[in-house]
Every structure is written in structure tokens, then in C-alpha cells.
Design a protein around this motif. Structure first.
Motif, short mmCIF file in Angstrom:
data_model
loop_
_atom_site.label_atom_id
_atom_site.label_comp_id
_atom_site.label_asym_id
_atom_site.label_seq_id
_atom_site.Cartn_x
_atom_site.Cartn_y
_atom_site.Cartn_z
N GLU A 61 -29.35 -14.31 -28.23
CA GLU A 61 -29.69 -14.61 -26.83
C GLU A 61 -28.69 -13.87 -25.97
OE1 GLU A 61 -29.07 -18.47 -25.18
OE2 GLU A 61 -31.12 -19.09 -25.54
N ASN A 62 -29.07 -13.59 -24.73
CA ASN A 62 -28.18 -12.82 -23.84
C ASN A 62 -26.87 -13.54 -23.57
OD1 ASN A 62 -30.23 -11.05 -23.66
ND2 ASN A 62 -30.94 -11.70 -21.65
N SER A 63 -25.84 -12.76 -23.29
CA SER A 63 -24.54 -13.34 -22.96
C SER A 63 -23.68 -12.25 -22.32
CB SER A 63 -23.86 -13.85 -24.23
OG SER A 63 -22.51 -14.17 -23.97
N THR A 64 -22.90 -12.64 -21.34
CA THR A 64 -21.85 -11.75 -20.82
C THR A 64 -20.49 -12.31 -21.21
OG1 THR A 64 -23.18 -11.02 -18.95
CG2 THR A 64 -20.81 -10.78 -18.72
N ARG A 65 -20.21 -13.53 -20.74
CA ARG A 65 -18.88 -14.12 -20.92
C ARG A 65 -18.57 -14.46 -22.39
NH1 ARG A 65 -20.71 -14.86 -15.92
NH2 ARG A 65 -22.58 -14.96 -17.16
N THR A 66 -19.47 -15.19 -23.03
CA THR A 66 -19.14 -15.73 -24.35
C THR A 66 -18.98 -14.60 -25.39
OG1 THR A 66 -20.49 -17.62 -23.73
CG2 THR A 66 -19.79 -17.51 -26.02
N ARG A 67 -19.94 -13.68 -25.41
CA ARG A 67 -19.87 -12.61 -26.41
C ARG A 67 -18.61 -11.75 -26.20
NH1 ARG A 67 -20.20 -7.88 -27.92
NH2 ARG A 67 -20.40 -7.07 -25.80
N VAL A 114 -22.20 -17.48 -33.49
CA VAL A 114 -23.67 -17.46 -33.40
C VAL A 114 -24.16 -18.03 -32.09
CG1 VAL A 114 -25.81 -18.21 -34.52
CG2 VAL A 114 -23.75 -17.83 -35.90
N ARG A 115 -24.95 -17.26 -31.39
CA ARG A 115 -25.73 -17.80 -30.25
C ARG A 115 -27.20 -17.64 -30.59
NH1 ARG A 115 -25.03 -16.93 -23.88
NH2 ARG A 115 -23.35 -18.37 -24.37
N HIS A 116 -27.96 -18.72 -30.37
CA HIS A 116 -29.37 -18.69 -30.74
C HIS A 116 -30.17 -19.59 -29.80
CE1 HIS A 116 -32.89 -18.44 -33.31
NE2 HIS A 116 -32.26 -17.56 -34.07
N ALA A 148 -25.80 -27.50 -27.77
CA ALA A 148 -24.32 -27.54 -27.68
C ALA A 148 -23.74 -26.16 -27.37
CB ALA A 148 -23.73 -28.07 -28.99
N HIS A 149 -22.62 -26.19 -26.69
CA HIS A 149 -21.85 -24.95 -26.40
C HIS A 149 -20.38 -25.39 -26.46
CE1 HIS A 149 -20.72 -21.11 -25.03
NE2 HIS A 149 -21.47 -20.98 -23.96
N PRO A 150 -19.89 -25.65 -27.72
CA PRO A 150 -18.59 -26.30 -27.84
C PRO A 150 -17.41 -25.51 -27.29
CG PRO A 150 -19.46 -25.67 -30.00
CD PRO A 150 -20.56 -25.46 -29.02
N THR A 151 -17.42 -24.16 -27.42
CA THR A 151 -16.26 -23.44 -26.88
C THR A 151 -16.27 -23.45 -25.35
OG1 THR A 151 -17.34 -21.27 -27.14
CG2 THR A 151 -15.85 -21.99 -28.91
N GLN A 152 -17.48 -23.50 -24.75
CA GLN A 152 -17.53 -23.64 -23.29
C GLN A 152 -17.00 -25.02 -22.90
OE1 GLN A 152 -18.79 -21.29 -20.87
NE2 GLN A 152 -17.76 -22.68 -19.46
N GLY A 153 -17.39 -26.05 -23.67
CA GLY A 153 -16.86 -27.40 -23.39
C GLY A 153 -15.35 -27.41 -23.49
N HIS A 276 -17.99 -23.60 -12.81
CA HIS A 276 -19.36 -23.15 -13.14
C HIS A 276 -19.24 -22.35 -14.44
CE1 HIS A 276 -23.33 -21.48 -12.98
NE2 HIS A 276 -23.58 -21.91 -11.76
N PRO A 277 -20.08 -22.64 -15.44
CA PRO A 277 -19.95 -21.88 -16.70
C PRO A 277 -20.43 -20.44 -16.58
CG PRO A 277 -21.84 -23.36 -16.80
CD PRO A 277 -21.13 -23.66 -15.51
N GLY A 278 -21.23 -20.13 -15.52
CA GLY A 278 -21.84 -18.82 -15.39
C GLY A 278 -23.03 -18.72 -16.32
N PRO A 279 -23.94 -17.80 -16.08
CA PRO A 279 -24.01 -16.98 -14.88
C PRO A 279 -24.42 -17.80 -13.66
CG PRO A 279 -25.91 -16.55 -16.31
CD PRO A 279 -25.04 -17.50 -17.05
N MET A 280 -23.81 -17.47 -12.49
CA MET A 280 -24.10 -18.22 -11.26
C MET A 280 -25.32 -17.64 -10.58
SD MET A 280 -20.75 -18.84 -8.95
CE MET A 280 -20.02 -17.24 -9.16
N1 CP Z 1 -21.09 -19.59 -20.04
C1 CP Z 1 -21.80 -18.75 -20.78
O1 CP Z 1 -22.22 -19.10 -21.87
O2 CP Z 1 -22.03 -17.50 -20.24
P1 CP Z 1 -22.76 -16.32 -21.00
O3 CP Z 1 -24.21 -16.71 -21.13
O4 CP Z 1 -22.55 -15.10 -20.14
O5 CP Z 1 -22.13 -16.17 -22.35
#
Ligand code: CP
Length: 319
Positions: A61-67, A114-116, A148-153, A276-280
Motif C-alpha cells: 500500500e502507498n506510504s511516504t512517512r512509514t516506508r 509489512v504494510r498491507h 493496527a499501525h503499532p509504530t505510528q502508535g 496528525h499521522p499524515g498524510p494531511m
Molecule cells: N502515518 C503514515 O502511515 O503515513 P504514510 O502513509 O505516509 O506512511
């Protein structure tokens, strides 16, 4: 009940969810992250804790921050990082997730991030590794569906602890599309474990899960009442990609009722922080004046995310 994230000695072997993690495990991760924040401030930003290890980023799945922050974190720990290009990988030709995993394990993977889009996908991989006798390979959930998104938590808890020092006595409002939010679930679980005084779930009826009170959150349908006297306000994006059918009249209407403007924020404590976890989506859940204002700590969350992810990977690798 058996927790698939912990081994027989209660040590973390995978990070799949905040749910069921003891408070001391969470505090240990936050304390370890503090030491890695100092590494990030040095001229030479590397430590050799994961030297020789291979970390595979599997982002379906798409990601900017986490990946990106997982990649930076792994490189600062001196790991070799492999970003699987999912669109060009054999999953696009119909290979199953577990066949892909088996092939990467054969390439001597030590850790999967893993993001899914499917809730439970990282659990499936962790269970498969256990059944195939590869308990030495670790899985980190980088966000699964709405689960869940434990590292964001954890990075959110790090941010709150950094700015507020102590969780006891804190009132935290989580505002918006909680129904589809894996971040909200992980935050509520972490705030509960760390002893926040009150966690509020604020949003329209259609975007609040029916079991939200059982999770320990107090429900508010009115934004102004929800943020009143709060120490922390966490804004969430409308997850249109997970919505089936119209749950809202329009983005404009939503902003009128649930957008965080300077006037609404003035109802929170004067020293309240905005996260805000983003994306805003500016002008949908948050006014630019708030997002760029003095109370926003949104970019600090991103920076702390590197240290927190370094801590998680380092602990999983047995350091
Ligand atoms: N907070 C967060 O998961 O952002 P990304 O989707 O950009 O990874």
C-alpha cells in the motif's frame, strides 16, 4: 492467551499490534528510542547494531512517512535494506504473499516490514514463519488495513511524552475517521496502557466504531465539546479509500463540522499540542493555520518516527 509477538521469555519477537503488549515493553521501546534520537543528531548517524542483517520493506500500500523512515532507521542501524517494488514484483503475476515471503527468506531475510491493505496480513506472515521453523525472522507491522499501525502508535506516544512528560492527567482527543483508522486503534491501546487520564473519540456517528467505548474511549459527536480542555488533539484523515458508500455529505460540510480551525483549537488547553499521522488533507480535517501553527508538532512526529523505528528493529534483533 498466547501473544504471537512475544517469545516464551516475554521478549518481543515481532511487532504486530500494541494490543496485549505490557506497559514495560512500551516504555522500554520509548526509552530506547530516546537514545537513538541522540544518534540522529550526530555527524555520523550510524550504529552497527544491525550490521550484516537484511531488512525487507514490503509495502503493498502507498506510504511516504512509514516506508522512508523505516529505510532511514534500518540504514542508521547499518542493516542492508531491500525495498520490494511491489508493482514490479511477482505478486503482480499472481504469486501469493506467503510464496513471496518464502522466496525472500531463501534470500536470507532477517526482518520484514509489512504494510498491507488486508487486516491481519503481518500476522499471517509471522504465523507462517513460526510454522516453517523460521522464528529467527522478525515481522514489523507497518499498517494493516484498518487494524493496527503499532509504530505510528509508538511514535505518537513518544511525541506526547516528549512534549507533555507524563501521561497521567492527560486528556487526549482523537478526531475524525476513527472507524477506518488503524492509527486511532493503536493510539487508544497505547494511551490506555500508558495511563492517560482520558481518551476521547470525536467524530460523526458514521465514522465511529460501535465498540469504541469498550476500547476505553469517551465518545463525542461535537468537535467543540470533544477538544474542550484537552492537552493533546490528534487529527485523522478521512480514509476515502476504505469507505464503502457515502458516509459523509461532502468534504466541505465535514470541514465545517469537524475541521480543526484556530477558533476550535482555542477551546483546548492553551498549551495543547496538535498531532496528525499524515498524510494531511488541508481544508478537510485541518486548517492550514493550525497545521503550520505553533501548537502543531506534526513534523516532530516524523522525526521521532525514525528513532522509534530504530528502537523497534534493534530490540527485535536482540540488542
Ligand atoms: N502515518 C503514515 O502511515 O503515513 P504514510 O502513509 O505516509 O506512511
Amino acid at each position: 492467551m498466547h501473544n504471537p509477538q512475544l517469545n516464551a521469555h516475554g521478549e518481543l519477537t515481532h511487532l504486530l499490534s500494541i494490543d496485549g503488549l505490557p506497559r514495560d515493553v512500551l516504555v522500554h521501546i520509548l526509552d530506547t528510542a530516546s537514545s537513538f534520537l541522540e544518534v540522529s543528531d550526530r555527524d555520523v548517524k550510524k550504529v552497527p547494531l544491525l550490521r550484516g542483517k537484511s531488512v525487507f520493506n514490503l509495502f503493498f500500500e502507498n506510504s511516504t512517512r512509514t516506508r522512508t523512515t523505516f529505510e532511514i532507521a534500518a540504514k542508521r542501524l547499518s542493516a542492508d535494506v531491500i525495498n520490494l517494488d511491489v508493482a514490479r514484483s511477482s505478486t503482480a503475476k499472481g504469486e501469493t504473499l506467503l510464496d513471496t515471503v518464502d522466496n525472500l527468506v531463501s534470500m536470507h531475510a532477517d526482518m520484514f516490514v509489512v504494510r498491507h491493505a488486508s487486516s491481519g496480513a503481518p500476522y499471517l506472515i509471522a504465523d507462517h514463519l513460526r510454522r516453517t521453523g523460521r522464528d529467527d525472522v522478525h515481522v514489523v507491522n507497518a499498517g494493516d488495513g484498518r487494524h493496527a499501525h503499532p509504530t505510528q502508535g509508538l511514535l505518537d506516544m513518544y511525541t506526547i511524552r516528549h512534549f507533555k512528560k507524563d501521561f497521567s492527567g492527560l486528556k487526549v482527543a482523537i478526531v475524525g475517521d476513527i472507524l477506518h483508522s488503524r492509527v486511532a486503534r493503536s493510539d487508544i491501546q497505547a494511551l490506555g496502557a500508558l495511563g492517560a487520564a482520558e481518551v476521547r473519540a470525536v467524530g460523526p456517528r458514521t465514522l465511529l466504531p460501535t465498540d469504541i467505548e469498550q476500547m476505553g474511549a469517551r465518545v463525542f459527536y461535537d468537535l467543540r465539546e470533544g477538544v474542550r480542555d484537552c492537552d493533546v488533539v490528534i487529527m485523522l484523515r478521512l480514509q476515502n479509500e476504505r469507505m464503502n458508500g457515502a458516509l459523509l455529505p461532502s468534504a466541505k460540510e465535514y470541514f465545517r463540522s469537524y475541521g480543526l480551525t484556530p477558533e476550535v483549537l482555542a477551546l483546548a488547553r492553551p498549551d495543547a499540542i496538535v498531532m496528525h499521522p499524515g498524510p494531511m488533507n488541508r481544508g478537510v480535517e485541518i486548517d492550514s493555520e493550525v497545521a503550520d501553527g505553533p501548537q502543531a508538532v506534526i513534523l516532530s512526529q516524523v522525526t521521532f518516527g525514525i528513532a522509534v523505528r530504530m528502537a523497534v528493529m534493534s530490540i527485535l534483533a536482540g540488542n
